[in-house]
Design an enzyme around this catalytic site. Sequence first.
Site, mmCIF file in Angstrom:
data_model
loop_
_atom_site.group_PDB
_atom_site.id
_atom_site.type_symbol
_atom_site.label_atom_id
_atom_site.label_comp_id
_atom_site.label_asym_id
_atom_site.label_seq_id
_atom_site.Cartn_x
_atom_site.Cartn_y
_atom_site.Cartn_z
ATOM 1 N N GLU A 1 176.960 -34.276 105.894
ATOM 2 C CA GLU A 1 175.770 -33.731 105.204
ATOM 3 C C GLU A 1 175.940 -32.223 105.206
ATOM 4 O OE1 GLU A 1 173.432 -35.457 103.781
ATOM 5 O OE2 GLU A 1 173.894 -37.436 104.576
ATOM 6 N N CYS B 1 168.849 -27.100 103.898
ATOM 7 C CA CYS B 1 170.053 -27.419 103.117
ATOM 8 C C CYS B 1 169.696 -27.715 101.667
ATOM 9 C CB CYS B 1 170.769 -28.608 103.733
ATOM 10 S SG CYS B 1 169.673 -30.011 103.966
ATOM 11 N N GLU C 1 175.325 -20.263 99.272
ATOM 12 C CA GLU C 1 174.153 -20.656 100.054
ATOM 13 C C GLU C 1 173.772 -19.492 100.986
ATOM 14 O OE1 GLU C 1 174.770 -23.577 103.233
ATOM 15 O OE2 GLU C 1 172.969 -24.586 102.529
ATOM 16 N N LYS D 1 176.824 -33.663 120.020
ATOM 17 C CA LYS D 1 176.817 -32.212 120.249
ATOM 18 C C LYS D 1 175.778 -31.543 119.344
ATOM 19 C CE LYS D 1 178.768 -28.461 118.602
ATOM 20 N NZ LYS D 1 177.768 -27.456 118.943
HETATM 21 P P1 NAD Z 1 177.538 -24.909 111.083
HETATM 22 O O1 NAD Z 1 178.450 -25.643 110.167
HETATM 23 O O2 NAD Z 1 177.901 -23.527 111.470
HETATM 24 O O3 NAD Z 1 177.373 -25.699 112.456
HETATM 25 C C1 NAD Z 1 176.917 -27.046 112.489
HETATM 26 C C2 NAD Z 1 177.387 -27.684 113.784
HETATM 27 O O4 NAD Z 1 178.815 -27.764 113.755
HETATM 28 C C3 NAD Z 1 177.018 -26.904 115.045
HETATM 29 O O5 NAD Z 1 176.698 -27.805 116.079
HETATM 30 C C4 NAD Z 1 178.312 -26.163 115.349
HETATM 31 O O6 NAD Z 1 178.447 -25.831 116.710
HETATM 32 C C5 NAD Z 1 179.343 -27.197 114.937
HETATM 33 N N1 NAD Z 1 180.684 -26.664 114.635
HETATM 34 C C6 NAD Z 1 181.021 -25.386 114.289
HETATM 35 N N2 NAD Z 1 182.365 -25.300 114.123
HETATM 36 C C7 NAD Z 1 182.877 -26.537 114.347
HETATM 37 C C8 NAD Z 1 184.196 -27.084 114.306
HETATM 38 N N3 NAD Z 1 185.246 -26.345 113.993
HETATM 39 N N4 NAD Z 1 184.343 -28.401 114.566
HETATM 40 C C9 NAD Z 1 183.278 -29.188 114.851
HETATM 41 N N5 NAD Z 1 182.014 -28.728 114.919
HETATM 42 C C10 NAD Z 1 181.801 -27.415 114.659
HETATM 43 O O7 NAD Z 1 176.097 -24.976 110.411
HETATM 44 P P2 NAD Z 1 174.730 -24.335 110.934
HETATM 45 O O8 NAD Z 1 174.807 -22.857 110.710
HETATM 46 O O9 NAD Z 1 174.401 -24.854 112.287
HETATM 47 O O10 NAD Z 1 173.694 -25.001 109.902
HETATM 48 C C11 NAD Z 1 173.522 -24.543 108.607
HETATM 49 C C12 NAD Z 1 174.288 -25.387 107.612
HETATM 50 O O11 NAD Z 1 173.914 -26.762 107.749
HETATM 51 C C13 NAD Z 1 173.951 -25.025 106.193
HETATM 52 O O12 NAD Z 1 175.129 -24.946 105.433
HETATM 53 C C14 NAD Z 1 173.088 -26.187 105.719
HETATM 54 O O13 NAD Z 1 173.092 -26.403 104.330
HETATM 55 C C15 NAD Z 1 173.675 -27.324 106.467
HETATM 56 N N6 NAD Z 1 172.721 -28.448 106.557
HETATM 57 C C16 NAD Z 1 172.899 -29.547 105.745
HETATM 58 C C17 NAD Z 1 171.990 -30.593 105.773
HETATM 59 C C18 NAD Z 1 172.149 -31.801 104.879
HETATM 60 O O14 NAD Z 1 171.437 -32.785 105.076
HETATM 61 N N7 NAD Z 1 173.040 -31.781 103.887
HETATM 62 C C19 NAD Z 1 170.898 -30.537 106.638
HETATM 63 C C20 NAD Z 1 170.745 -29.420 107.458
HETATM 64 C C21 NAD Z 1 171.657 -28.380 107.406
#
Ligand code: NAD
Length: 493
Positions: free
Chosen positions: A253, A287, A387, A178
């Site tokens: 991650e 991130c 963040e 997804k």
């Molecule tokens: P998010 O957590 O809002 O969403 C990430 C994914 O999870 C999306 O596909 C979303 O639809 C899905 N999701 C949302 N709610 C869910 C649930 N209840 N159950 C399962 N899946 C769910 O994050 P975002 O806004 O898309 O991305 C930004 C975040 O990602 C930041 O916190 C960033 O630090 C993190 N990030 C981390 C890394 C790493 O390598 N550590 C890399 C890139 C981004």
Amino acid sequence: MDTKLNFIAGKWVLSATGRTREVINPANGEALCLTTESSAADTESAIEAAWQSFYKTREWRDTDAQAKSDTVLKIASLMDAYRDELAMLDTLDNGKPLRESEGDIDDAIHCFRYYAGLIQAPHGATYDVNGGFGPMHSYTIHEPVGVCGQITPWNYPLLMSAWKLAPAISAGNSIVFKPSSNCPLSTIRLFEIFEEAGMPAGSVNLVLGSGGEVGHTIAASGKVDMVTFTGSTKVGQSIMADAVGNCKKVGLELGGKSPNVIFEDCDLDGAVEWAMVGFLFNQGQVCSAVARIYVQESIHDAFVAKLKAKVEAMSIGKGIDNPDIGPVVSEAQMNKVLSYIEKGKEEGATLVTGGYRLTEGEYAKGYFIKPTVFDNCTQDMTIVKEEIFGPVGVISTFQTEAEAIELANDTEYGLAGAVFTKDGAKALRVMREIRAGILWINCAEPTFNGAPWGGYKMSGIGRELGIHGLAEYQEVKQVNIALETGPIGWYEN
Ligand code: NAD
């Protein structure tokens, strides 16, 4: 308007719900296309397809390592052939400057090539064992975990997909994937490439839809053996809770608020430019952004003056025009970043530059935020603790090495950190003390397919990339062989 579909059991299908969602171009707020909006039932049919593929038809799982490697290399070659198209898709739905998208696609291609090679490298080990039950030989083999659910964010759309899909596919797993609903386009194209490369039906399945419905169904399913997730810490926690039901393997991650420690004996111009990369690359939506900047007091004024001048000179525009800074990903993300900027002002940080949305002319249609720097920040401020995930850097000062280390570690996160100094021993001392998974010395942000990526503390569990990234998608089986087949005489009668 074109509607993008799910890929389930080798077929492109609409969700049974008939619902759709717009994919928005953040440079102008206009819809690029529609995606089918999937339900829990659609997700379950994708999980079933992956389960049948792994446990029943076994076509991909039983493909030998050389043939697997050939297919993964074919995927990489096709990605290379469609490189410009993939880069444009990332720029269109994410907003990032085209040259950054092109770099991401090149990294993603190399990620597939890396794992195509790695699965043919020697793995497993042999062990010396004691002879308590007679002579024995012991060794390990690595096997795919099974059905892997994978969920990604929007900040590096194709690259985050590649970091998960390349090792998981190479290891022989079957996938339910997804992508983020904000930026799914390059990943949808990647699944077309999987089809073109000849991945067996059901081995790779794509479900488009919300996190709350599709993501949650994947994480909670008893038929999914492992869930790997990149995204926010809050959602990562809910995925851990969802995964409890069948004790599935979890890889996370998550977010960060990483420190950038700049000592007075650094190369000042170099430190300023790397600091900009550290909190402004990808519009700060990284991130591992080293957005908490700690500058030694004696160089503070010079550092801030140089940083201000360079940040103010940055070009801002549509990603397709290759500016220094593009729009942030969505209206919601823009509003979130702007609310953090307001918090910074309210809580007493000094605004050095930026701090507002661009609204003149063409900018008004998109989600452009002027790169922002706050100074005189303190550890209790929201903009220092949380963040922001946008183009905002926060500056504080320190006097001693010990103080710098204490400030750097004063966070619930542990993803990354950077240190700037020409004193090699000091750089190594500070690097060792920072509790984080990725450290940069006299640079910030570069990463490589062969090196492990992941966080300490609330920044995650496990590692992606490198040999660690493949191991995440494998189970290890211990095999013990008795070298003699007769009775061992353990029981006397
Ligand atoms: P998010 O957590 O809002 O969403 C990430 C994914 O999870 C999306 O596909 C979303 O639809 C899905 N999701 C949302 N709610 C869910 C649930 N209840 N159950 C399962 N899946 C769910 O994050 P975002 O806004 O898309 O991305 C930004 C975040 O990602 C930041 O916190 C960033 O630090 C993190 N990030 C981390 C890394 C790493 O390598 N550590 C890399 C890139 C981004």
